[in-house]
Motif scaffolding. Structure first.
Motif, PDB file in Angstrom:
ATOM      1  N   ALA A   1      57.072  26.114  38.589  1.00 21.97           N
ATOM      2  CA  ALA A   1      57.848  26.449  37.548  1.00 21.97           C
ATOM      3  C   ALA A   1      57.085  27.585  36.742  1.00 21.97           C
ATOM      4  CB  ALA A   1      57.984  25.252  36.798  1.00 21.97           C
ATOM      5  N   PHE A   2      55.586  27.089  36.974  1.00 21.73           N
ATOM      6  CA  PHE A   2      54.580  28.230  36.047  1.00 21.73           C
ATOM      7  C   PHE A   2      54.617  29.440  36.896  1.00 21.73           C
ATOM      8  CE2 PHE A   2      52.676  24.450  33.996  1.00 21.73           C
ATOM      9  CZ  PHE A   2      52.397  24.842  32.947  1.00 21.73           C
ATOM     10  N   ALA A   3      54.703  29.576  38.154  1.00 22.60           N
ATOM     11  CA  ALA A   3      54.849  30.768  38.758  1.00 22.60           C
ATOM     12  C   ALA A   3      55.834  31.461  38.222  1.00 22.60           C
ATOM     13  CB  ALA A   3      54.811  30.482  40.512  1.00 22.60           C
ATOM     14  N   ILE A   4      57.152  30.731  38.429  1.00 24.02           N
ATOM     15  CA  ILE A   4      58.354  31.500  37.968  1.00 24.02           C
ATOM     16  C   ILE A   4      58.470  31.968  36.727  1.00 24.02           C
ATOM     17  CG2 ILE A   4      60.910  31.295  37.877  1.00 24.02           C
ATOM     18  CD1 ILE A   4      59.881  31.488  40.908  1.00 24.02           C
ATOM     19  N   ALA A   5      57.812  31.260  35.713  1.00 23.77           N
ATOM     20  CA  ALA A   5      57.746  31.509  34.216  1.00 23.77           C
ATOM     21  C   ALA A   5      57.028  32.658  34.082  1.00 23.77           C
ATOM     22  CB  ALA A   5      57.275  30.349  33.510  1.00 23.77           C
TER      23      ALA A   5
ATOM     24  N   LEU B   1      56.289  34.955  36.247  1.00 22.65           N
ATOM     25  CA  LEU B   1      57.136  36.148  36.826  1.00 22.65           C
ATOM     26  C   LEU B   1      58.050  36.855  35.831  1.00 22.65           C
ATOM     27  CD1 LEU B   1      57.651  35.438  40.498  1.00 22.65           C
ATOM     28  CD2 LEU B   1      56.069  37.061  39.831  1.00 22.65           C
ATOM     29  N   LEU B   2      58.790  35.767  34.930  1.00 25.16           N
ATOM     30  CA  LEU B   2      59.926  36.129  34.292  1.00 25.16           C
ATOM     31  C   LEU B   2      59.345  36.725  33.013  1.00 25.16           C
ATOM     32  CD1 LEU B   2      62.173  32.970  34.249  1.00 25.16           C
ATOM     33  CD2 LEU B   2      62.841  35.185  34.952  1.00 25.16           C
ATOM     34  N   GLY B   3      57.833  36.027  32.786  1.00 27.06           N
ATOM     35  CA  GLY B   3      57.436  36.892  31.432  1.00 27.06           C
ATOM     36  C   GLY B   3      56.626  38.208  31.870  1.00 27.06           C
ATOM     37  N   GLY B   4      56.504  38.454  33.194  1.00 30.17           N
ATOM     38  CA  GLY B   4      55.959  39.653  33.451  1.00 30.17           C
ATOM     39  C   GLY B   4      54.258  39.526  33.280  1.00 30.17           C
ATOM     40  N   ARG B   5      53.891  38.226  33.097  1.00 33.52           N
ATOM     41  CA  ARG B   5      52.366  38.226  32.703  1.00 33.52           C
ATOM     42  C   ARG B   5      51.740  37.159  33.753  1.00 33.52           C
ATOM     43  NH1 ARG B   5      50.710  36.440  26.884  1.00 33.52           N
ATOM     44  NH2 ARG B   5      48.962  36.102  28.031  1.00 33.52           N
ATOM     45  N   LEU B   6      51.034  37.894  34.560  1.00 34.41           N
ATOM     46  CA  LEU B   6      50.311  36.956  35.869  1.00 34.41           C
ATOM     47  C   LEU B   6      48.994  37.173  35.522  1.00 34.41           C
ATOM     48  CD1 LEU B   6      52.110  37.874  39.141  1.00 34.41           C
ATOM     49  CD2 LEU B   6      52.044  35.927  38.076  1.00 34.41           C
ATOM     50  N   ASP B   7      48.299  36.327  34.592  1.00 32.23           N
ATOM     51  CA  ASP B   7      46.842  36.300  34.241  1.00 32.23           C
ATOM     52  C   ASP B   7      45.967  35.159  34.396  1.00 32.23           C
ATOM     53  OD1 ASP B   7      47.799  35.044  32.229  1.00 32.23           O
ATOM     54  OD2 ASP B   7      47.897  36.433  30.709  1.00 32.23           O
ATOM     55  N   ALA B   8      44.825  35.338  33.960  1.00 33.60           N
ATOM     56  CA  ALA B   8      44.075  34.087  34.238  1.00 33.60           C
ATOM     57  C   ALA B   8      44.476  33.000  33.450  1.00 33.60           C
ATOM     58  CB  ALA B   8      42.534  34.450  33.938  1.00 33.60           C
TER      59      ALA B   8
ATOM     60  N   LEU C   1      56.209  27.702  27.787  1.00 34.62           N
ATOM     61  CA  LEU C   1      56.634  26.331  27.973  1.00 34.62           C
ATOM     62  C   LEU C   1      58.063  26.329  28.117  1.00 34.62           C
ATOM     63  CD1 LEU C   1      55.766  23.274  27.970  1.00 34.62           C
ATOM     64  CD2 LEU C   1      56.576  23.275  25.768  1.00 34.62           C
ATOM     65  N   SER C   2      58.974  26.989  27.394  1.00 29.17           N
ATOM     66  CA  SER C   2      60.434  26.801  27.640  1.00 29.17           C
ATOM     67  C   SER C   2      60.961  27.416  28.776  1.00 29.17           C
ATOM     68  CB  SER C   2      61.320  27.639  26.446  1.00 29.17           C
ATOM     69  OG  SER C   2      60.808  29.052  26.248  1.00 29.17           O
ATOM     70  N   ARG C   3      60.143  28.406  29.452  1.00 26.75           N
ATOM     71  CA  ARG C   3      60.519  28.802  30.590  1.00 26.75           C
ATOM     72  C   ARG C   3      60.103  27.713  31.797  1.00 26.75           C
ATOM     73  NH1 ARG C   3      58.641  34.855  29.393  1.00 26.75           N
ATOM     74  NH2 ARG C   3      60.596  35.827  28.871  1.00 26.75           N
TER      75      ARG C   3
END
Lengths: 179, 661
Positions: free
Chosen positions: B189-193, B195-202, B122-124
């Motif tokens: 913003a969700f996509a960038i967050a 990517l930043l977190g390194g977690r692209l999941d369902a 959320l913060s990202r």
């Protein structure tokens, strides 16, 4: 190409695009190539829309006038049309350059919507347009009594455009002609 | 005083946006819970102060404060109050403020409706939205201050709002459009967050989906209203012109359509992850690009805003930072290896891939056509303009290619399906489709191949959807029980796809069968068009609040009976002197009748009159409305509610534990 490198492709494309956009900022699509301002109206041999007789540069110059590039396929020309009629009513000579158009459609348009033009030059192939540097219709050129292009306006002429930019120039040109 | 107050509120909003960008991002990096927890509060603060600023500008318009430059240039004391209010966004500065307000609204909505999100995520997300807000707030404050004053030299009255914009449709068109444009910033913003977190999941796809669907639905409504407005207000019956400004809103819509289908695959099957992220970035980038094109003056258009190179440069730099930055991040962080989960050629994944390819290609062709004049100019190849022939030539075949697959998609299975099953399911719909396609066009005298093709494709969509619906309902105790069991997300898909079919029918049938006639008519004249007799009764004068008009009064007869009276006007607006055509339209389910006035011809009171018969033109907009309803319906899905409930319980538990500790 490695799998990671492939992912740089979108970035690369964007950089190229951004380069073009940056270049685009310094180009004004409404601007006349400066070469043509204060240069004589280009020479041409084209038919007249009204009766088909051949027109040349000499037959349309000699007094200050507006040259309006228009076509029936051009949406904005329709917007502009009533205002041109108003200008014509005020006694301002307007020559039409019927640009890349169909003669029949153009005549019908003038019959239906009214005809503000002194006469119309048929520029079916767009050759005169090319010499003028026409970007798209509508465009309007201010030409003085000596046949020299003084100003080019790209886009619709309405009350605001006329009062703010074209009319002062028009006054200057016609006053200069009389003195 | 009020404008200064608004200006000050806008400055505070910028400060809050800077904090919203930096503090939660720093918190996410240092895993500092206190810093991260500030994000929702800052988001609310941003909304409050942007809101105050907007209200101040609206007040300046409603009070006729002509010492404010935008009010003097875009309003007038005679303007009806409704239009004084909509004049707030009828200009560059004010519409930018509306843009920022809506962005702040979406940011606050994410803060409020996302308690199920991990705080880190959320913060990202909020930080990214804050960054976008920083860009647009500084754009507003540094290059297009809406509160600039004309002191001294306050004019006695304003120059009036452009008469084209004095229309009910234009009051809500920009807000809806911006809701769509800006709404895609959430998916971004969700996509960038992620990517930043390194977690692209369902989970990431599940969180993004409702936001994307809602933004898409708003954008659909916005585009539809724009087209409708062009139809009745510009006065010549056209409804889409492939104008750069229209394309600017259409490109994010096309990319967004690809995105919401791709998100479905990522959520359900964990596939296409990198591609979906790229689409999310692409969609929002196109929203930004649209802003750049409309406000920088690099392209000419009928309805571009007043332009200024400084503004263009500002947006371009911002575009470069946002898009360049996110694409760099994408290149560095997106998963490079393809997923190990496979899928067969005949599967729902493949069909959704077709959707993605078609919509991406469509987006790129529209993008190319829109930018072509600019590219050629930049390369020194001269000035060009690209018109409807190009766009129609590429766009129509693409959509025709899409629709056969669109029929199969909803009833196909994930992972692996078979030709045999498809044949079993779709044989009856296919035969019925052919029957419709061959017979229905016969209802209209001469056989029109394009109309037949459109009917064929639309019938295919409809019948395949009905077959799928039947499959889902037939095992329930009763059809009603079966229908009630269906999830809102399924209904959303159904309604949106039906809307698409209706829109295609509307577009093709109205293009093929419309009859337009421009003729000279005098009072007393009659003209028959498609079985409707138009009788020109008289011309009268009308005086409106800020215009005077000539009004042509028509009665329309069918089979000798009077059907309706139509009164188109030719208006002259007093403040600007602009002349506007106000068409009169009799709207109907199967056809519109359209009358507009041209110019007076000759001396005897004759006028050039434009008569249109437009069959099925409403279907196009009704279809768009259905698509939007479909988009909104999906959000009601239980799985999102369940998430929210679970999250609330978790919070409650945490609170209880906290109390015990």
């Amino acid at each position: 190409m490695g799998p990671r490198l492939k992912l740089f492709l979108p970035l690369l494309l964007f950089v190229v695009l951004a380069g073009f956009l940056f270049r685009g900022l310094s180009l004004d699509p409404r601007e006349l190539p400066s070469a043509l301002i204060d240069k004589p109206f280009p020479a041409f041999h084209l038919a007249s829309l009204e009766d088909g007789r051949e027109l040349t540069r000499e037959s349309v110059t000699g007094r200050a006038a507006l040259f309006n590039v228009w076509a029936t396929w051009c949406i904005s020309c329709r917007v502009e049309h009533p205002y041109l009629e108003q200008l014509a009513d005020e006694g301002i000579p307007i020559y039409g350059v019927n640009y890349k158009d169909n003669d029949e459609a153009a005549r019908r348009w003038l019959a239906d919507l009214g005809d503000p033009y002194v006469l119309n030059i048929v520029d079916r192939e767009g050759t005169l347009g090319l010499d003028l540097g026409v970007y798209g219709a509508p465009e309007t050129y201010l030409v003085d009594a000596a046949g020299v292009i003084r100003y080019r306006h790209v886009g619709v002429i309405d009350e605001r455009v006329w009062r703010s930019t074209l009319e002062p120039l028009w006054r200057e040109i016609t006053a200069g002609g009389e003195s | 005083m009020i404008p200064e107050f608004g200006h000050f509120a806008l400055i505070i909003a910028l400060c809050l946006a800077v904090l919203l960008t930096l503090v939660p991002l720093w918190g996410a990096w240092r895993r500092d819970i206190n810093a991260m927890a500030l994000a929702p509060g800052l988001a609310m603060g941003l909304l409050v102060f942007t809101g105050i600023s907007f209200v101040c500008l609206a007040a300046a318009f409603l009070q006729d404060d002509f010492s404010v430059e935008v009010v003097a240039n875009n309003s007038n004391s005679l303007l009806p109050a409704m239009y004084k209010f909509s004049a707030v966004w009828g200009n560059h500065e004010g519409s930018l403020l509306l843009w920022v307000l809506i962005l702040a609204g979406w940011t606050a909505a994410v803060a409020v409706f996302s308690p199920q999100l991990p705080l880190l995520m959320l913060s990202r997300v909020l930080s990214m939205m804050g960054f976008v807000a920083v860009g647009f707030l500084s754009f507003s404050l540094f290059t297009s201050n809406p509160f600039a004053r004309l002191l001294p030299g306050t004019p006695a009255d304003g120059q009036d709002l452009n008469p084209l914009l004095q229309d009910p449709g234009l009051i809500i068109h920009p807000p809806l459009l911006y809701m769509g444009y800006v709404g895609f910033s959430v998916a971004f913003a969700f996509a960038i967050a992620a990517l930043l977190g390194g977690r692209l999941d369902a989970a990431w796809a599940r969180w993004s989906r409702p936001w994307t669907n809602v933004a898409w639905a708003f954008l659909t409504l916005g585009i539809m209203l724009g087209s409708w407005w062009a139809y009745y207000e510009l006065g010549w019956g056209g409804w889409w012109f492939w104008d750069p400004v229209e394309n600017a809103s259409f490109m994010p819509w096309l990319a967004g359509t690809a995105l919401l289908h791709s998100l479905a695959v990522t959520e359900k099957r964990g596939l296409f992850k990198s591609w979906t992220v790229l689409l999310a970035i692409f969609t929002f980038s196109l929203s930004l690009l649209g802003t750049f094109l409309v406000r920088s003056g690099v392209l000419t258009s009928v309805h571009a805003f007043a332009t200024d190179p400084a503004r263009g440069l500002f947006i371009l730099v911002f575009l470069g930072i946002v898009v360049g930055g996110s694409l760099t991040l994408y290149a560095l962080r997106a998963p490079a290896v393809s997923s190990r989960v496979g899928f067969g050629w005949l599967s729902r994944e493949s069909l959704l891939l077709v959707n993605n390819v078609v919509f991406t290609v469509a987006t790129l062709t529209v993008l190319f056509g829109t930018l072509f004049p600019l590219l050629m100019d930049a390369l020194g190849q001269g000035k060009y303009s690209v018109g409807p022939p190009y766009f129609n030539a590429v766009f129509v075949p693409l959509m025709a290619l899409l629709m056969p697959f669109m029929g199969v998609g909803p009833l196909s299975r994930w992972k692996q399906d078979s030709v045999r099953r498809w044949r079993r399911e779709l044989l009856v719909p296919a035969i019925a489709t052919l029957a419709c396609g061959v017979t229905l066009p016969l209802l209209h005298g001469d056989y029109n191949i394009w109309a037949a093709l459109a009917i064929l494709l639309a019938a295919w969509l409809l019948l395949a959807l009905l077959r799928d619906l039947w499959n889902r309902v037939k095992n329930a105790s009763s059809p009603v029980a079966g229908l009630r069991r269906l999830a809102p997300s399924y209904w959303g898909m159904l309604v949106a796809h039906l809307g698409f079919a209706a829109a295609v029918l509307g577009v093709v049938l109205t293009s093929q069968f419309a009859i337009e006639r421009d003729i000279k008519m005098s009072p007393g004249d009659r003209e028959t068009l498609a079985g409707y007799e138009f009788r020109f009764l008289e011309v009268g004068g009308v005086r409106g609040p800020n215009y005077v008009a000539d009004e042509a009064r028509f009665a329309v007869y069918r089979d000798g009976r009077e059907l309706v009276r139509l009164a188109p006007q030719k208006r002259r607006y007093l403040a600007s002197g602009d002349i506007m055509t106000e068409a009169a339209i009799d709207a109907g389910f199967f056809r519109d009748l359209f009358v507009a006035m041209g110019e007076p011809v000759g001396e005897e009171g004759a006028w050039a009159i434009r008569l249109h018969y437009k069959p099925f033109v409403r279907w196009m907009w009704a279809g768009a409305v259905l698509m939007a309803i479909g988009g909104f319906l999906t959000v009601a899905d239980r799985r999102y509610r369940r998430q929210r409930r679970a999250a609330r319980e978790r919070l409650r538990e945490e609170a209880a534990h906290g109390a015990q500790a």
